[in-house]
Design a protein around this motif. Sequence first.
Motif, short mmCIF file in Angstrom:
data_model
loop_
_atom_site.label_atom_id
_atom_site.label_comp_id
_atom_site.label_asym_id
_atom_site.label_seq_id
_atom_site.Cartn_x
_atom_site.Cartn_y
_atom_site.Cartn_z
N LEU A 1 29.44 6.51 -24.52
CA LEU A 1 30.58 5.60 -24.43
C LEU A 1 31.04 5.20 -25.82
N ILE A 2 32.05 4.37 -25.86
CA ILE A 2 32.50 3.85 -27.16
C ILE A 2 32.22 2.36 -27.20
N ASP A 3 31.46 1.96 -28.22
CA ASP A 3 31.31 0.54 -28.50
C ASP A 3 32.50 0.13 -29.37
N PHE A 4 33.06 -1.01 -29.06
CA PHE A 4 34.07 -1.60 -29.95
C PHE A 4 33.40 -2.77 -30.64
N VAL A 5 33.26 -2.66 -31.95
CA VAL A 5 32.55 -3.70 -32.70
C VAL A 5 33.52 -4.43 -33.63
N PRO A 6 33.35 -5.76 -33.77
CA PRO A 6 34.28 -6.54 -34.60
C PRO A 6 34.33 -6.01 -36.04
N THR A 7 35.48 -6.12 -36.64
CA THR A 7 35.66 -5.69 -38.03
C THR A 7 34.96 -6.63 -39.00
N VAL A 8 34.64 -7.85 -38.54
CA VAL A 8 33.87 -8.78 -39.37
C VAL A 8 32.60 -9.15 -38.62
N SER A 9 31.54 -9.53 -39.37
CA SER A 9 30.28 -9.78 -38.69
C SER A 9 30.12 -11.26 -38.34
N GLY A 10 29.21 -11.51 -37.39
CA GLY A 10 28.85 -12.88 -37.04
C GLY A 10 29.89 -13.65 -36.25
N VAL A 11 30.74 -12.94 -35.52
CA VAL A 11 31.73 -13.65 -34.70
C VAL A 11 31.51 -13.35 -33.22
N SER A 12 32.01 -14.23 -32.36
CA SER A 12 31.98 -13.96 -30.93
C SER A 12 33.07 -12.93 -30.63
N LEU A 13 33.03 -12.35 -29.42
CA LEU A 13 34.06 -11.37 -29.06
C LEU A 13 35.44 -12.02 -29.08
N ALA A 14 35.50 -13.28 -28.64
CA ALA A 14 36.80 -13.96 -28.61
C ALA A 14 37.33 -14.23 -30.02
N GLU A 15 36.40 -14.50 -30.95
CA GLU A 15 36.84 -14.82 -32.33
C GLU A 15 37.20 -13.58 -33.15
N ALA A 16 36.72 -12.40 -32.71
CA ALA A 16 36.89 -11.19 -33.53
C ALA A 16 38.36 -10.91 -33.81
#
Length: 302
Positions: free
Chosen positions: A11-26
């Motif tokens: 599958l494809i994981d979509f990971v935030p461009t910045v670290s340490g954030v919630s999915l909503a904050e990304a």
Amino acid sequence: AGLVVSFGEMLIDFVPTVSGVSLAEAPGFLKAPGGAPANVAIAVARLGGRCAFLGKLGDDEFGRMLAAILRDNGVDDSGVTFDAGARTALAFVTLRADGEREFMFYRNPSADMLLTEAELNLDLVRKICSPEGHGGGEGGGALLSYDPNLRLPLWPSAAEAREQILSIWDAADIIKVSDVELEFLTGTDSVEDEVAMRLWRPSLKLLLVTLGEKGCKYYTKDFHGSVESFTVKQVDTTGAGDAFVGALLGKIIEDQSALQDEKKLRELLRFANACGAITTTKKGAIPSLPNISEAMQLMEGA
Ligand code: ATP
């Protein structure tokens, strides 16, 4: 040479461009191809072994992209089928500031969940069972290895997850669980030997418990113990367990005698630990899986 066939999801994981954030904050997401069975397949191939992947992708741009990633990494994709109706699975995943991983899956159902028995490429399975497929190593024969890869949000309930995961136990030769999975499956908060032994079955050849930076524990019918990992600068643990399994399986199909020989098994697990450790030193799973020279370098302290 022997053949590893890895069966399950890609599958494809979509990971935030910045670290340490919630999915909503990304603020945005990057595509990170993965899925534990696909990571394992690529881990085997990158270390120089023969590997095929068996699973289903969506007949869409992402599915074709993932199949190309398998091929580009030297994995046989002849066992990949494409579903015309369902999409390739997606997972949005973040490591929050509090250290917890947060997942959100787009699998309702996704193509990987729709693989039917009729679509299984049995030629690949026959290849493992042939003398050529298992490398003719000592004590040869096809082995079934299982990694539950627990993702609670994908299950209707914790009880259902536990029951379904344990239903595979009697069929497997090798089982690898993480410390977290051991605690979940046994309903304890301990990784002590007597707890791990509750997951032992006489039909097993090897039970492994991975312990992150602490390395791993192993259990066979004749011996058990632990092997320490290596000190590395951890950046992102994604794929560490898959690198560990890939390293183990690639070696074990060449020489199954490690299942009876504790000294050989410890040497093999040292190698698997090194491969897991290296995978934590870079972001993502597939880009950070080691090749053989990187693994050797860490093992030789170079
Ligand atoms: P994941 O789900 O993150 O892919 P996992 O929980 O299945 O991994 P871990 O126990 O995190 O598996 O890691 C697998 C192996 O990788 C460990 O047994 C260990 O050998 C190695 N490893 C993981 N993290 C570290 C670390 N920080 N330092 C050294 N080795 C590590």
